[in-house]
Design a protein around this motif. Structure first.
Motif, PDB file in Angstrom:
ATOM      1  N   THR A 301       0.853  -1.196   0.000  1.00 11.28           N
ATOM      2  CA  THR A 301       0.000   0.000   0.000  1.00 11.28           C
ATOM      3  C   THR A 301       0.884   1.239   0.000  1.00 11.28           C
ATOM      4  N   GLY A 302       0.231   2.391  -0.156  1.00 11.29           N
ATOM      5  CA  GLY A 302       0.959   3.645  -0.099  1.00 11.29           C
ATOM      6  C   GLY A 302       1.002   4.351  -1.435  1.00 11.29           C
ATOM      7  N   PRO A 303       1.766   5.435  -1.505  1.00 10.25           N
ATOM      8  CA  PRO A 303       1.854   6.172  -2.768  1.00 10.25           C
ATOM      9  C   PRO A 303       2.687   5.406  -3.792  1.00 10.25           C
ATOM     10  N   GLY A 304       2.534   5.787  -5.073  1.00 17.10           N
ATOM     11  CA  GLY A 304       3.326   5.178  -6.132  1.00 17.10           C
ATOM     12  C   GLY A 304       2.475   4.694  -7.278  1.00 17.10           C
ATOM     13  N   LEU A 305       3.134   4.091  -8.248  1.00 17.74           N
ATOM     14  CA  LEU A 305       2.451   3.588  -9.436  1.00 17.74           C
ATOM     15  C   LEU A 305       1.723   2.288  -9.103  1.00 17.74           C
ATOM     16  N   PRO A 306       0.477   2.140  -9.534  1.00 19.85           N
ATOM     17  CA  PRO A 306      -0.231   0.885  -9.294  1.00 19.85           C
ATOM     18  C   PRO A 306       0.358  -0.242 -10.141  1.00 19.85           C
ATOM     19  N   ALA A 307       0.498  -1.418  -9.550  1.00 18.53           N
ATOM     20  CA  ALA A 307       1.086  -2.561 -10.258  1.00 18.53           C
ATOM     21  C   ALA A 307       0.542  -3.843  -9.665  1.00 18.53           C
ATOM     22  N   ARG A 308       0.845  -4.956 -10.336  1.00 23.48           N
ATOM     23  CA  ARG A 308       0.434  -6.266  -9.855  1.00 23.48           C
ATOM     24  C   ARG A 308       1.642  -7.197  -9.890  1.00 23.48           C
ATOM     25  N   VAL A 309       1.834  -7.942  -8.807  1.00 22.70           N
ATOM     26  CA  VAL A 309       2.984  -8.838  -8.683  1.00 22.70           C
ATOM     27  C   VAL A 309       2.801 -10.033  -9.610  1.00 22.70           C
ATOM     28  N   ALA A 310       3.861 -10.382 -10.352  1.00 22.44           N
ATOM     29  CA  ALA A 310       3.830 -11.533 -11.258  1.00 22.44           C
ATOM     30  C   ALA A 310       4.758 -12.652 -10.798  1.00 22.44           C
ATOM     31  N   VAL A 311       5.910 -12.302 -10.220  1.00 19.52           N
ATOM     32  CA  VAL A 311       6.911 -13.293  -9.815  1.00 19.52           C
ATOM     33  C   VAL A 311       7.513 -12.854  -8.495  1.00 19.52           C
ATOM     34  N   VAL A 312       7.730 -13.790  -7.581  1.00 19.32           N
ATOM     35  CA  VAL A 312       8.425 -13.511  -6.324  1.00 19.32           C
ATOM     36  C   VAL A 312       9.539 -14.545  -6.176  1.00 19.32           C
ATOM     37  N   GLU A 313      10.785 -14.070  -6.112  1.00 17.98           N
ATOM     38  CA  GLU A 313      11.952 -14.943  -5.947  1.00 17.98           C
ATOM     39  C   GLU A 313      12.622 -14.587  -4.619  1.00 17.98           C
ATOM     40  N   ARG A 314      12.491 -15.463  -3.646  1.00 17.99           N
ATOM     41  CA  ARG A 314      13.049 -15.210  -2.320  1.00 17.99           C
ATOM     42  C   ARG A 314      14.446 -15.820  -2.246  1.00 17.99           C
ATOM     43  N   LEU A 315      15.447 -14.963  -2.057  1.00 17.27           N
ATOM     44  CA  LEU A 315      16.841 -15.387  -2.069  1.00 17.27           C
ATOM     45  C   LEU A 315      17.485 -15.314  -0.695  1.00 17.27           C
ATOM     46  N   GLY A 316      16.681 -15.142   0.325  1.00 18.65           N
ATOM     47  CA  GLY A 316      17.215 -15.065   1.682  1.00 18.65           C
ATOM     48  C   GLY A 316      17.529 -13.638   2.079  1.00 18.65           C
ATOM     49  N   ALA A 317      18.688 -13.137   1.675  1.00 18.50           N
ATOM     50  CA  ALA A 317      19.085 -11.773   2.033  1.00 18.50           C
ATOM     51  C   ALA A 317      18.298 -10.730   1.265  1.00 18.50           C
ATOM     52  N   GLU A 318      17.700 -11.115   0.136  1.00 20.53           N
ATOM     53  CA  GLU A 318      16.932 -10.174  -0.669  1.00 20.53           C
ATOM     54  C   GLU A 318      15.827 -10.924  -1.396  1.00 20.53           C
ATOM     55  N   THR A 319      14.884 -10.167  -1.906  1.00 21.94           N
ATOM     56  CA  THR A 319      13.780 -10.732  -2.685  1.00 21.94           C
ATOM     57  C   THR A 319      13.691  -9.983  -4.009  1.00 21.94           C
ATOM     58  N   VAL A 320      13.585 -10.725  -5.095  1.00 17.93           N
ATOM     59  CA  VAL A 320      13.386 -10.136  -6.422  1.00 17.93           C
ATOM     60  C   VAL A 320      11.915 -10.291  -6.779  1.00 17.93           C
ATOM     61  N   ILE A 321      11.278  -9.176  -7.084  1.00 12.67           N
ATOM     62  CA  ILE A 321       9.845  -9.159  -7.385  1.00 12.67           C
ATOM     63  C   ILE A 321       9.647  -8.707  -8.824  1.00 12.67           C
ATOM     64  N   GLY A 322       9.008  -9.548  -9.608  1.00 11.71           N
ATOM     65  CA  GLY A 322       8.624  -9.168 -10.957  1.00 11.71           C
ATOM     66  C   GLY A 322       7.200  -8.652 -10.960  1.00 11.71           C
ATOM     67  N   PHE A 323       6.978  -7.535 -11.628  1.00 13.14           N
ATOM     68  CA  PHE A 323       5.651  -6.914 -11.598  1.00 13.14           C
ATOM     69  C   PHE A 323       5.327  -6.319 -12.964  1.00 13.14           C
ATOM     70  N   ARG A 324       4.054  -6.060 -13.150  1.00 14.34           N
ATOM     71  CA  ARG A 324       3.596  -5.341 -14.340  1.00 14.34           C
ATOM     72  C   ARG A 324       2.804  -4.128 -13.882  1.00 14.34           C
ATOM     73  N   LEU A 325       3.058  -3.006 -14.510  1.00 15.99           N
ATOM     74  CA  LEU A 325       2.359  -1.780 -14.149  1.00 15.99           C
ATOM     75  C   LEU A 325       0.892  -1.886 -14.541  1.00 15.99           C
ATOM     76  N   GLY A 326       0.021  -1.307 -13.712  1.00 16.90           N
ATOM     77  CA  GLY A 326      -1.416  -1.394 -13.935  1.00 16.90           C
ATOM     78  C   GLY A 326      -2.005  -2.566 -13.183  1.00 16.90           C
ATOM     79  N   LEU A 327      -3.313  -2.535 -13.046  1.00 16.87           N
ATOM     80  CA  LEU A 327      -3.998  -3.573 -12.265  1.00 16.87           C
ATOM     81  C   LEU A 327      -4.931  -4.410 -13.121  1.00 16.87           C
ATOM     82  N   ASP A 328      -4.816  -4.296 -14.456  1.00 17.91           N
ATOM     83  CA  ASP A 328      -5.784  -4.959 -15.320  1.00 17.91           C
ATOM     84  C   ASP A 328      -5.322  -6.337 -15.786  1.00 17.91           C
ATOM     85  N   ALA A 329      -4.115  -6.791 -15.375  1.00 15.84           N
ATOM     86  CA  ALA A 329      -3.614  -8.102 -15.794  1.00 15.84           C
ATOM     87  C   ALA A 329      -4.066  -9.166 -14.803  1.00 15.84           C
TER      88      ALA A 329
END
Length: 380
Positions: A301-329
């Motif tokens: 939540t919060g300010p910023g561009l609206p997007a939807r999460v497509a991929v979550v890669e949890r690597l322990g020390a960090e997380t890589v999140i793939g997303f697409r802008l917009g909420l229509d996908a």
């Protein structure tokens, strides 16, 4: 140790260009990495430096001396191959000694018995024996000197190949993807060993790879090629921070730089679904905004561009999140979307997001790059 100069170097097979015209200077004692995808011409360039294939046009200079017409043995180089190229019937000691024996080779050593005796005596020469022991100690191979290559691990075989190159003390070391046959752990170990070796010997290294991690961690300078054309020539940090075009931006970095289409008008960049972004000095019109994943902040939540999460890669020390802008996908579309169509954020720790979650994306534009949408070249 020679400085290397390329003066209009090019290579063609008939009417098919493999390396387009290229000029640059490589100072002495650099660790130069030739980087690019398969088939881009990096191994061809390495073989031209070695003298294994002819140069179609231009001049190759070592310390100002033109070497185009010199034989490989006259260029004082050592070549480490991808496949190790060790002699299976020889011991580690004999494999390392082979270049020294060849430097003493005479025609009469082709006579079977005479040649065998000559090689036996050469192996017992104190100068050769001392050199082998010294190089073996440097590469941590002393316990394996009397073993055959088939009894060694992949990393040990690679060290034998490096030792065989080191024993001649050449002015230039050429390495053609020497780590591609190793597993991930051995590659990391050998990267460290080769980098330390470069510092110890104080010679020029030219290293071919398609692995950007090897290029960024080992090289002092990178030449990035694509389809025989040099895309950028610079230090690893220069190429990472200031990619010359969209190909470099997409190739360097894991994940690659995000490229967002925006429209600039009067120093403000408009992006769908979000507030205007500062774009001082960028020409008006459509451009691509390049932002590295570590400069992207993402939250539920919060300010910023609206997007939807497509991929979550949890690597322990960090997380890589793939997303697409917009909420229509929808979920199905995201599940089948090509990775190259996604944007990415790299956030520390374990992000509290899951696939198909709605989120908000904020862009940190410090260090952002802007690219022309037609040519792909970086603009001001």
């Amino acid at each position: 140790m020679p400085a290397i100069a390329f003066r209009g170097i090019r290579k063609s097979y008939g009417d098919t260009p493999v390396i387009h015209e290229f000029s640059t200077d490589i100072p002495d004692r650099e660790f130069l990495v030739l980087l690019g995808p398969s088939g881009c011409g990096k191994s061809t360039m390495l073989r031209m430096i070695a003298g294994l294939i002819d140069i179609t046009g231009g001049d190759l200079l070592f310390d100002g001396q033109r070497v185009n017409d010199l034989e490989p043995r006259q260029r004082n180089i050592a070549f480490v191959f991808q496949s190790y190229a060790l002699y299976p019937h020889k011991t580690v000691r004999a494999n390392i000694a082979f270049p020294l024996l060849m430097s003493r080779f005479r025609w009469w050593q082709h006579i079977p018995v005479v040649g065998m005796v000559a090689r036996w005596r050469a192996m017992r020469d104190p100068a050769i024996a001392t050199t082998i022991e010294r190089i073996a100690a440097t590469m941590e191979l002393t316990p394996y000197l009397d073993r055959r290559p088939r009894t060694l691990s992949g990393g040990q075989r690679q060290r034998v190949a490096l030792a065989r190159a080191l024993v001649r003390e050449p002015s230039i070391y050429l390495l053609d993807e020497p780590l591609s046959n190793l597993d991930a752990k051995l590659r990391a170990q050998m990267r460290t060993e080769i980098t330390a070796l470069h510092r110890r010997v104080g010679a020029s290294f030219i290293y071919v790879t398609h692995d950007q991690v090897e290029a960024m961690t080992m090289g002092t300078r990178i030449i990035l090629l694509n389809d025989g054309v040099v895309q950028q020539n610079g230090t690893p940090q220069e190429i990472y921070d200031r990619p010359a075009n969209t190909f470099v931006a997409r190739f360097i970095g894991s994940p690659a730089m995000n490229l967002l289409p925006v429209t600039v008008d009067g120093g403000q960049a408009a992006i769908d679904g979000g507030p205007p972004l500062p774009a001082a000095g960028v020409p008006d019109g459509p451009v691509l905004l390049g932002v590295r994943p570590e400069k992207v902040r993402i939250a539920a939540t919060g300010p910023g561009l609206p997007a939807r999460v497509a991929v979550v890669e949890r690597l322990g020390a960090e997380t890589v999140i793939g997303f697409r802008l917009g909420l229509d996908a929808g979920t199905d579309e995201l599940g089948t979307a090509a990775v190259r169509d996604l944007h990415h954020a790299k956030v520390p720790g374990n992000a509290d997001l899951a696939v198909d979650d709605e989120c908000r994306v904020q862009l940190d534009l410090s260090g952002a790059c802007w690219f022309d949408t037609t040519s792909g070249e970086r603009v001001a």
